[in-house]
Write a protein that holds these residues in place. Structure first.
Motif, PDB file in Angstrom:
ATOM      1  N   PRO A  54       0.824  -1.207   0.000  1.00  0.00           N
ATOM      2  CA  PRO A  54       0.000   0.000   0.000  1.00  0.00           C
ATOM      3  C   PRO A  54       0.862   1.263   0.000  1.00  0.00           C
ATOM      4  O   PRO A  54       1.928   1.285   0.603  1.00  0.00           O
ATOM      5  N   LYS A  55       0.400   2.300  -0.679  1.00  0.00           N
ATOM      6  CA  LYS A  55       1.078   3.586  -0.662  1.00  0.00           C
ATOM      7  C   LYS A  55       0.680   4.316   0.611  1.00  0.00           C
ATOM      8  O   LYS A  55      -0.479   4.275   1.020  1.00  0.00           O
ATOM      9  N   LEU A  56       1.631   4.968   1.244  1.00  0.00           N
ATOM     10  CA  LEU A  56       1.367   5.681   2.480  1.00  0.00           C
ATOM     11  C   LEU A  56       0.601   6.977   2.209  1.00  0.00           C
ATOM     12  O   LEU A  56       0.872   7.658   1.219  1.00  0.00           O
ATOM     13  N   THR A  57      -0.322   7.289   3.100  1.00  0.00           N
ATOM     14  CA  THR A  57      -1.018   8.567   3.024  1.00  0.00           C
ATOM     15  C   THR A  57      -0.102   9.648   3.583  1.00  0.00           C
ATOM     16  O   THR A  57       0.904   9.350   4.248  1.00  0.00           O
ATOM     17  N   LEU A 113       3.820  11.681   7.589  1.00  0.00           N
ATOM     18  CA  LEU A 113       4.165  12.644   8.628  1.00  0.00           C
ATOM     19  C   LEU A 113       4.372  11.968   9.980  1.00  0.00           C
ATOM     20  O   LEU A 113       5.254  12.357  10.748  1.00  0.00           O
ATOM     21  N   LYS A 114       3.578  10.943  10.269  1.00  0.00           N
ATOM     22  CA  LYS A 114       3.725  10.209  11.525  1.00  0.00           C
ATOM     23  C   LYS A 114       5.071   9.491  11.577  1.00  0.00           C
ATOM     24  O   LYS A 114       5.701   9.391  12.630  1.00  0.00           O
ATOM     25  N   ALA A 115       5.536   9.001  10.428  1.00  0.00           N
ATOM     26  CA  ALA A 115       6.807   8.269  10.367  1.00  0.00           C
ATOM     27  C   ALA A 115       8.018   9.195  10.319  1.00  0.00           C
ATOM     28  O   ALA A 115       9.144   8.754  10.498  1.00  0.00           O
ATOM     29  N   PRO A 164      12.587  13.971  12.840  1.00  0.00           N
ATOM     30  CA  PRO A 164      13.523  15.051  12.527  1.00  0.00           C
ATOM     31  C   PRO A 164      14.978  14.688  12.814  1.00  0.00           C
ATOM     32  O   PRO A 164      15.886  15.166  12.145  1.00  0.00           O
ATOM     33  N   ALA A 165      15.216  13.834  13.800  1.00  0.00           N
ATOM     34  CA  ALA A 165      16.589  13.438  14.116  1.00  0.00           C
ATOM     35  C   ALA A 165      17.208  12.631  12.981  1.00  0.00           C
ATOM     36  O   ALA A 165      18.413  12.669  12.756  1.00  0.00           O
ATOM     37  N   VAL A 166      16.376  11.915  12.251  1.00  0.00           N
ATOM     38  CA  VAL A 166      16.875  11.091  11.142  1.00  0.00           C
ATOM     39  C   VAL A 166      16.746  11.825   9.815  1.00  0.00           C
ATOM     40  O   VAL A 166      17.669  11.835   9.004  1.00  0.00           O
TER      41      VAL A 166
END
Length: 86
Positions: free
Chosen positions: A55-58, A63-65, A68-70
């Protein structure tokens, strides 16, 4: 061997095309999820739907995944180059 799941549906009008709702038990058994890419084939006696990928991510899932550190930080790690104003 898993049990066969049978669901009778009615073809409905959806915009300029036609649609059939895939019930939750059928979707789960077929491993379909929102955004799942599928292949639709016309075969003798009917239509065959087959999953062809993940499935393609919404946007909300992306945004949930986001971490910022990565994924964050400046693309340019050197000092000022021109007349940047901060």
């Amino acid at each position: 061997m898993t049990a066969t799941i049978i669901a009778e549906q009615t073809v409905q009008v959806w915009g300029n095309g036609l649609a059939v709702r895939i019930t939750a038990p059928v979707a789960k058994a077929a491993r379909f999820a929102q955004g799942s890419p599928i292949r639709i084939e016309v075969v003798e006696g009917g239509v065959l739907l087959r999953a062809v990928g993940e499935p393609k991510l919404t946007l909300a899932q992306k945004l949930k995944a986001f971490d910022p550190a990565v994924h964050g930080g400046d693309a340019m790690t050197s000092g000022r180059v021109g007349a940047e104003v901060f």
